[in-house]
Design a protein around this motif. Structure first.
Motif, mmCIF file in Angstrom:
data_model
loop_
_atom_site.group_PDB
_atom_site.id
_atom_site.type_symbol
_atom_site.label_atom_id
_atom_site.label_comp_id
_atom_site.label_asym_id
_atom_site.label_seq_id
_atom_site.Cartn_x
_atom_site.Cartn_y
_atom_site.Cartn_z
ATOM 1 N N LEU A 29 43.681 6.732 47.358
ATOM 2 C CA LEU A 29 43.103 7.539 46.464
ATOM 3 C C LEU A 29 41.406 7.028 46.636
ATOM 4 C CD1 LEU A 29 43.582 9.293 43.853
ATOM 5 C CD2 LEU A 29 43.684 7.088 42.556
ATOM 6 N N TYR A 30 40.618 7.754 46.563
ATOM 7 C CA TYR A 30 39.271 7.540 46.554
ATOM 8 C C TYR A 30 38.619 7.776 45.160
ATOM 9 C CZ TYR A 30 34.241 7.142 47.295
ATOM 10 O OH TYR A 30 33.049 6.939 47.282
ATOM 11 N N ILE A 31 38.340 6.863 44.176
ATOM 12 C CA ILE A 31 37.882 7.447 43.265
ATOM 13 C C ILE A 31 36.185 7.064 43.269
ATOM 14 C CG2 ILE A 31 37.629 6.774 40.715
ATOM 15 C CD1 ILE A 31 40.235 8.044 41.437
ATOM 16 N N SER A 32 35.373 8.208 42.917
ATOM 17 C CA SER A 32 34.135 8.067 42.948
ATOM 18 C C SER A 32 33.280 7.662 41.753
ATOM 19 C CB SER A 32 33.479 9.207 43.280
ATOM 20 O OG SER A 32 33.670 10.377 42.638
ATOM 21 N N ALA A 33 33.967 8.202 40.623
ATOM 22 C CA ALA A 33 33.473 7.843 39.474
ATOM 23 C C ALA A 33 34.441 7.426 38.323
ATOM 24 C CB ALA A 33 32.517 8.867 38.729
ATOM 25 N N MET A 34 34.253 6.794 37.134
ATOM 26 C CA MET A 34 35.254 6.449 36.191
ATOM 27 C C MET A 34 34.552 6.421 34.801
ATOM 28 S SD MET A 34 37.543 3.485 37.809
ATOM 29 C CE MET A 34 38.767 3.628 36.238
ATOM 30 N N GLY A 35 35.273 6.748 33.765
ATOM 31 C CA GLY A 35 34.667 6.803 32.414
ATOM 32 C C GLY A 35 35.657 6.862 31.232
ATOM 33 N N TRP A 36 35.266 6.905 30.129
ATOM 34 C CA TRP A 36 35.874 7.022 29.008
ATOM 35 C C TRP A 36 35.243 8.311 28.091
ATOM 36 C CZ3 TRP A 36 39.531 3.417 28.233
ATOM 37 C CH2 TRP A 36 39.500 2.329 28.986
ATOM 38 N N TYR A 37 36.226 8.799 27.485
ATOM 39 C CA TYR A 37 36.345 10.040 26.508
ATOM 40 C C TYR A 37 37.033 9.708 25.333
ATOM 41 C CZ TYR A 37 33.848 13.131 30.221
ATOM 42 O OH TYR A 37 33.181 13.654 30.951
ATOM 43 N N ARG A 38 36.453 10.370 24.396
ATOM 44 C CA ARG A 38 37.488 10.510 22.972
ATOM 45 C C ARG A 38 37.101 11.855 22.424
ATOM 46 N NH1 ARG A 38 33.175 6.654 19.346
ATOM 47 N NH2 ARG A 38 31.482 8.122 19.185
ATOM 48 N N GLN A 39 38.053 12.123 21.568
ATOM 49 C CA GLN A 39 38.043 13.442 21.177
ATOM 50 C C GLN A 39 37.800 13.601 19.760
ATOM 51 O OE1 GLN A 39 41.955 15.301 21.620
ATOM 52 N NE2 GLN A 39 40.958 17.425 21.970
ATOM 53 N N SER A 40 36.618 14.273 19.242
ATOM 54 C CA SER A 40 36.097 14.104 17.810
ATOM 55 C C SER A 40 37.318 14.991 17.024
ATOM 56 C CB SER A 40 34.845 14.963 17.994
ATOM 57 O OG SER A 40 35.067 16.385 18.107
ATOM 58 N N PRO A 41 36.758 14.971 15.690
ATOM 59 C CA PRO A 41 37.791 15.646 14.810
ATOM 60 C C PRO A 41 37.873 17.116 15.096
ATOM 61 C CG PRO A 41 36.555 13.972 13.650
ATOM 62 C CD PRO A 41 36.060 13.939 14.926
ATOM 63 N N GLU A 89 33.642 5.617 12.313
ATOM 64 C CA GLU A 89 33.440 6.788 13.109
ATOM 65 C C GLU A 89 33.885 6.416 14.535
ATOM 66 O OE1 GLU A 89 31.031 5.589 11.042
ATOM 67 O OE2 GLU A 89 28.973 5.863 12.115
ATOM 68 N N ASP A 90 33.960 5.373 14.801
ATOM 69 C CA ASP A 90 34.224 5.172 16.399
ATOM 70 C C ASP A 90 35.880 5.313 16.704
ATOM 71 O OD1 ASP A 90 31.478 2.691 16.542
ATOM 72 O OD2 ASP A 90 31.646 4.754 17.517
ATOM 73 N N SER A 91 36.399 5.275 15.456
ATOM 74 C CA SER A 91 37.898 5.143 15.535
ATOM 75 C C SER A 91 38.566 6.267 16.076
ATOM 76 C CB SER A 91 38.615 5.080 14.018
ATOM 77 O OG SER A 91 38.305 3.817 13.391
ATOM 78 N N ASP A 92 39.332 6.067 17.230
ATOM 79 C CA ASP A 92 39.427 7.204 17.929
ATOM 80 C C ASP A 92 40.572 7.014 19.065
ATOM 81 O OD1 ASP A 92 37.766 10.201 18.810
ATOM 82 O OD2 ASP A 92 39.998 9.804 19.147
#
Length: 117
Positions: A29-41, A89-92
């Motif tokens: 596995l070659y990973i080029s980028a990583m991140g974090w997402y969350r889902q709004s209401p 509001e960061d709760s998620d």
């Protein structure tokens, strides 16, 4: 098979801090980028933070700029998300993502962050 290990979620009071960790593994596995997402209401996916693993290029969602910091760990395919001055509001549920090429994005199982007094 891609495996995610996410940790660091939990409950804090407003103004508190948490650090999320995401480690991705998988054969060939070659990973080029990583991140974090969350889902709004409203069920819109929101980029919280992302970075290219080959350099120091980072990107943040407008709502977290100046409060959250994404960084790369020493271990391969590992990123941290330092979250300061957390607000209700960061709760998620925060989902770690890993990009392998231009069209393939893997998603972790998510880790819960709750901010309340």
């Amino acid at each position: 098979q891609v495996q995610f290990v996410e940790s660091g979620g939990g409950s804090v009071q407003p103004g508190g801090s948490l650090r999320l960790t995401c480690a991705v593994s998988g054969s060939s596995l070659y990973i080029s980028a990583m991140g974090w997402y969350r889902q709004s209401p409203g069920n819109q996916w929101e980029l919280v933070a992302g970075m290219l693993l080959s350099g120091e290029i980072t990107k943040y969602g407008d709502s977290v700029k100046g409060r959250f910091t994404i960084s790369r760990g020493d271990a391969k395919n590992t990123v941290y998300l330092q979250m300061n001055n957390l607000q209700p509001e960061d709760s998620d549920v925060y989902y770690c993502t890993a990009e392998a090429g231009a069209t393939t994005t893997y998603w972790g199982q998510g880790t819960q962050v709750t901010v309340s007094s």
